[in-house]
Design a protein around this motif. Structure first.
Motif, mmCIF file in Angstrom:
data_model
loop_
_atom_site.group_PDB
_atom_site.id
_atom_site.type_symbol
_atom_site.label_atom_id
_atom_site.label_comp_id
_atom_site.label_asym_id
_atom_site.label_seq_id
_atom_site.Cartn_x
_atom_site.Cartn_y
_atom_site.Cartn_z
ATOM 1 N N CYS A 137 44.463 -15.965 -5.703
ATOM 2 C CA CYS A 137 44.897 -15.938 -7.108
ATOM 3 C C CYS A 137 44.323 -14.726 -7.836
ATOM 4 O O CYS A 137 45.012 -14.090 -8.637
ATOM 5 N N CYS A 138 43.056 -14.414 -7.569
ATOM 6 C CA CYS A 138 42.418 -13.268 -8.230
ATOM 7 C C CYS A 138 43.135 -11.965 -7.888
ATOM 8 O O CYS A 138 43.478 -11.174 -8.778
ATOM 9 N N PHE A 139 43.359 -11.729 -6.614
ATOM 10 C CA PHE A 139 43.983 -10.462 -6.214
ATOM 11 C C PHE A 139 45.430 -10.365 -6.710
ATOM 12 O O PHE A 139 45.867 -9.304 -7.149
ATOM 13 N N GLN A 140 46.157 -11.477 -6.658
ATOM 14 C CA GLN A 140 47.533 -11.461 -7.141
ATOM 15 C C GLN A 140 47.601 -11.297 -8.653
ATOM 16 O O GLN A 140 48.528 -10.682 -9.182
ATOM 17 N N ALA A 141 46.617 -11.838 -9.351
ATOM 18 C CA ALA A 141 46.640 -11.797 -10.816
ATOM 19 C C ALA A 141 46.205 -10.448 -11.379
ATOM 20 O O ALA A 141 46.695 -10.024 -12.433
ATOM 21 N N PHE A 142 45.302 -9.752 -10.678
ATOM 22 C CA PHE A 142 44.679 -8.563 -11.268
ATOM 23 C C PHE A 142 45.090 -7.246 -10.628
ATOM 24 O O PHE A 142 44.982 -6.199 -11.263
ATOM 25 N N VAL A 143 45.514 -7.270 -9.370
ATOM 26 C CA VAL A 143 45.684 -6.024 -8.616
ATOM 27 C C VAL A 143 47.158 -5.684 -8.473
ATOM 28 O O VAL A 143 47.980 -6.552 -8.173
ATOM 29 N N GLU A 144 47.470 -4.414 -8.682
ATOM 30 C CA GLU A 144 48.843 -3.953 -8.489
ATOM 31 C C GLU A 144 48.846 -2.570 -7.856
ATOM 32 O O GLU A 144 47.786 -1.998 -7.556
ATOM 33 N N GLU A 145 50.034 -2.021 -7.631
ATOM 34 C CA GLU A 145 50.177 -0.721 -6.983
ATOM 35 C C GLU A 145 49.334 0.332 -7.697
ATOM 36 O O GLU A 145 49.365 0.433 -8.922
ATOM 37 N N GLY A 146 48.575 1.082 -6.904
ATOM 38 C CA GLY A 146 47.755 2.145 -7.465
ATOM 39 C C GLY A 146 46.334 1.737 -7.779
ATOM 40 O O GLY A 146 45.465 2.594 -7.966
ATOM 41 N N ALA A 166 48.538 -7.503 -2.371
ATOM 42 C CA ALA A 166 48.755 -7.383 -3.810
ATOM 43 C C ALA A 166 49.197 -5.982 -4.211
ATOM 44 O O ALA A 166 49.531 -5.748 -5.379
ATOM 45 N N GLY A 167 49.182 -5.043 -3.247
ATOM 46 C CA GLY A 167 49.604 -3.679 -3.532
ATOM 47 C C GLY A 167 48.460 -2.731 -3.798
ATOM 48 O O GLY A 167 48.678 -1.541 -4.072
ATOM 49 N N GLY A 168 47.213 -3.230 -3.716
ATOM 50 C CA GLY A 168 46.056 -2.401 -4.004
ATOM 51 C C GLY A 168 45.536 -1.669 -2.780
ATOM 52 O O GLY A 168 45.997 -1.868 -1.651
ATOM 53 N N THR A 169 44.548 -0.828 -3.029
ATOM 54 C CA THR A 169 43.912 -0.052 -1.964
ATOM 55 C C THR A 169 42.443 -0.455 -1.872
ATOM 56 O O THR A 169 41.696 -0.296 -2.849
ATOM 57 N N PRO A 170 41.996 -0.975 -0.731
ATOM 58 C CA PRO A 170 40.579 -1.301 -0.576
ATOM 59 C C PRO A 170 39.748 -0.028 -0.425
ATOM 60 O O PRO A 170 40.149 0.896 0.278
ATOM 61 N N VAL A 171 38.617 0.002 -1.098
ATOM 62 C CA VAL A 171 37.662 1.107 -0.976
ATOM 63 C C VAL A 171 36.346 0.494 -0.496
ATOM 64 O O VAL A 171 35.787 -0.379 -1.162
ATOM 65 N N PHE A 172 35.848 0.955 0.634
ATOM 66 C CA PHE A 172 34.719 0.283 1.281
ATOM 67 C C PHE A 172 33.415 1.033 1.042
ATOM 68 O O PHE A 172 33.374 2.267 1.077
ATOM 69 N N VAL A 173 32.366 0.259 0.821
ATOM 70 C CA VAL A 173 31.022 0.816 0.728
ATOM 71 C C VAL A 173 30.097 -0.071 1.551
ATOM 72 O O VAL A 173 30.041 -1.284 1.338
ATOM 73 N N PRO A 174 29.374 0.505 2.526
ATOM 74 C CA PRO A 174 28.582 -0.338 3.429
ATOM 75 C C PRO A 174 27.170 -0.611 2.915
ATOM 76 O O PRO A 174 26.588 0.200 2.185
ATOM 77 N N LEU A 175 26.654 -1.763 3.297
ATOM 78 C CA LEU A 175 25.222 -2.007 3.198
ATOM 79 C C LEU A 175 24.568 -1.231 4.333
ATOM 80 O O LEU A 175 24.964 -1.357 5.488
#
Length: 455
Positions: A137-146, A166-175
């Motif tokens: 629900c969170c990703f569908q409600a808040f995230v869109e293309e770009g 949801a159309g978003g781009t994940p950006v990863f940061v490692p521990l």
């Protein structure tokens, strides 16, 4: 009066179809256009589908998938039975779409106490089909293309595909692992964010950051300083925080779980996600919840009402009674939220000793019911394969379940594709198991050790 078509009419129609070139039995219509939505591209594989099947086929001891093999507390099972057996038939029917009124009311009381603010059960709490649906629900409600969403590695594997769907781009940061120099066993606290690296991931495209504390798979409990770093960046860049806190009660060694929504400037931009499955050891009941400001939860309600719409009424009724009990016992020795982590800490320590004794170097978790172990010393059992597309830990885990009957999950499954081979010498175990299960695992490890040392 209508009459059923007789044999002669049926025969006539079949002969007519055949003469027209159609099969008298079926018409095969081929679809030439693509049927799969583009948003599903590349996310069809799932680690749990593969390893659950392997465990069911080969393992005698399953420490892989994260669920207890012991029952929920008696008071919760009794509450479920009472809800089923009551004469109130409405408990077998639909309840309020966004949460059974008794449950959202007690959740508002409980989390209001923890957060130090008054919560409206009708607008600040929403019940979901487990924490999994809350995340969706969170990703569908808040995230869109770009939009970009920052994900801290290692991460629970569904975050990445849900962002992409949801159309978003994940950006990863490692521990980053900062191993102790004194020869002591590693702790999940030794895995830390680099402040400069984290800050570099925020941009004008960043919509949200996903925080999972205590963290699955490491068991890391983020410190106040680490949370304040994340909070400051969220406020500076006007970013939302999706705070996955399903293991909030499972912290050990006197550690404190701090809710990021309680920090300055974070309530209005945070959705807290919780799980009755983890809280009460009842993963199959699939009851989760979200807590947050109405300005955010109103959009989750839109997704919820147009997808799942409703959660099981009886399970919500039983959970409401469970939380009522825990509110009355809050901070007291008889509280399940105090008893469960004490029991799990003992199980953790027992598994740590078992793994360390055979040369698998455990990383002692501060929280959750997972434990990660370094398998570097076992490469003689499963030699590396140069240029293999499959991470080493994945091949090792498959070999172990097939040849030793012990199931675990490769840590590389909790990293994005580009980083999988950077952390491919660890596997994850679940220690939320009966003593007999952990003893059986220890027996397998001890036998394995003897085989390795025997001439």
């Amino acid at each position: 009066m209508l009459r059923r078509a007789g044999p002669s009419l049926c025969r006539f129609l079949l002969e007519r179809k055949s003469s027209a070139g159609y099969s008298s039995y079926s018409v095969e219509a081929k679809i030439s256009r693509p049927v799969q939505a583009q948003r599903l591209e590349g996310i069809d594989k799932n680690i749990w589908v593969e390893f659950v099947k392997l465990a069911a086929t080969y393992s005698t001891v399953n420490l892989g998938q994260g669920f207890p093999d012991f029952p929920p507390p008696d008071f919760l099972k009794e509450a479920f039975v009472r809800a089923l057996s009551r004469e109130n038939y409405m408990l077998h029917q639909y309840t309020r779409a966004f949460g059974h009124p008794p449950l959202v009311k007690i959740l508002a009381q409980f989390f209001g106490k923890l957060l130090g603010r008054e919560l409206d059960p009708m607008i600040n709490v929403m019940v979901t089909v487990g924490a999994y649906q809350a995340l969706f629900c969170c990703f569908q409600a808040f995230v869109e293309e770009g939009d970009e969403v920052i994900i801290i590695e290692p991460f629970f594997d569904c975050y990445e595909p849900m962002v992409k769907m949801a159309g978003g781009t994940p950006v990863f940061v490692p521990l980053r692992l900062k191993a102790p120099k004194d020869g002591k066993l590693m702790s999940s606290a030794d895995w830390q964010l680099d402040p400069t690296e984290l800050a570099s991931k925020f941009s004008e495209r960043t919509k949200a950051i996903v925080l999972n504390s205590p963290n699955n798979p490491l068991g890391k409990v983020f410190s106040r300083g680490e949370l304040e770093l994340i909070a400051d960046l969220c406020v500076k860049h006007d970013v939302l925080c999706i705070s996955d806190e399903v293991y909030e009660w499972l912290v050990y060694d006197g550690k404190e779980h701090i809710r990021i929504a309680s920090l300055q400037g974070m309530w209005d931009r945070t959705v807290i996600i919780g799980s009755a499955g983890k809280t009460f050891s009842a993963t199959g009941w699939k009851v989760g919840w979200t807590v947050g400001p109405n300005r955010l939860l109103q959009h989750l309600r839109t997704v919820h009402q147009n997808s799942v719409y409703h959660c099981a009424t009886v399970a919500q009724e039983a959970m409401a009674q469970g939380f009522q009990r825990e509110l009355e016992l809050y901070g007291k020795p008889d509280s399940y939220f105090i008893q469960l982590p004490k029991e799990l800490q003992q199980k953790r320590d027992w598994l740590v000793q078992s793994l360390d004794a055979v040369g698998m170097k455990p990383i002692i978790p501060e929280g959750t019911y997972f434990l990660v172990a370094d398998i570097s010393e076992f490469k003689s059992d499963v030699p590396d394969v140069p240029d293999s597309d499959e991470p080493y830990d994945s091949r090792f885990a498959k070999w172990m379940v097939k040849n030793k009957g012990l199931a675990a999950i490769p840590l590389s499954a909790f990293y994005c594709g580009a980083h999988k081979n950077n952390y491919n010498h660890f596997i994850r175990f679940c220690f939320a198991k009966e003593e007999a299960t952990l003893k059986a695992a220890n027996d397998i490890l001890q036998k394995w050790k003897q085989e390795k040392t025997s001439p």
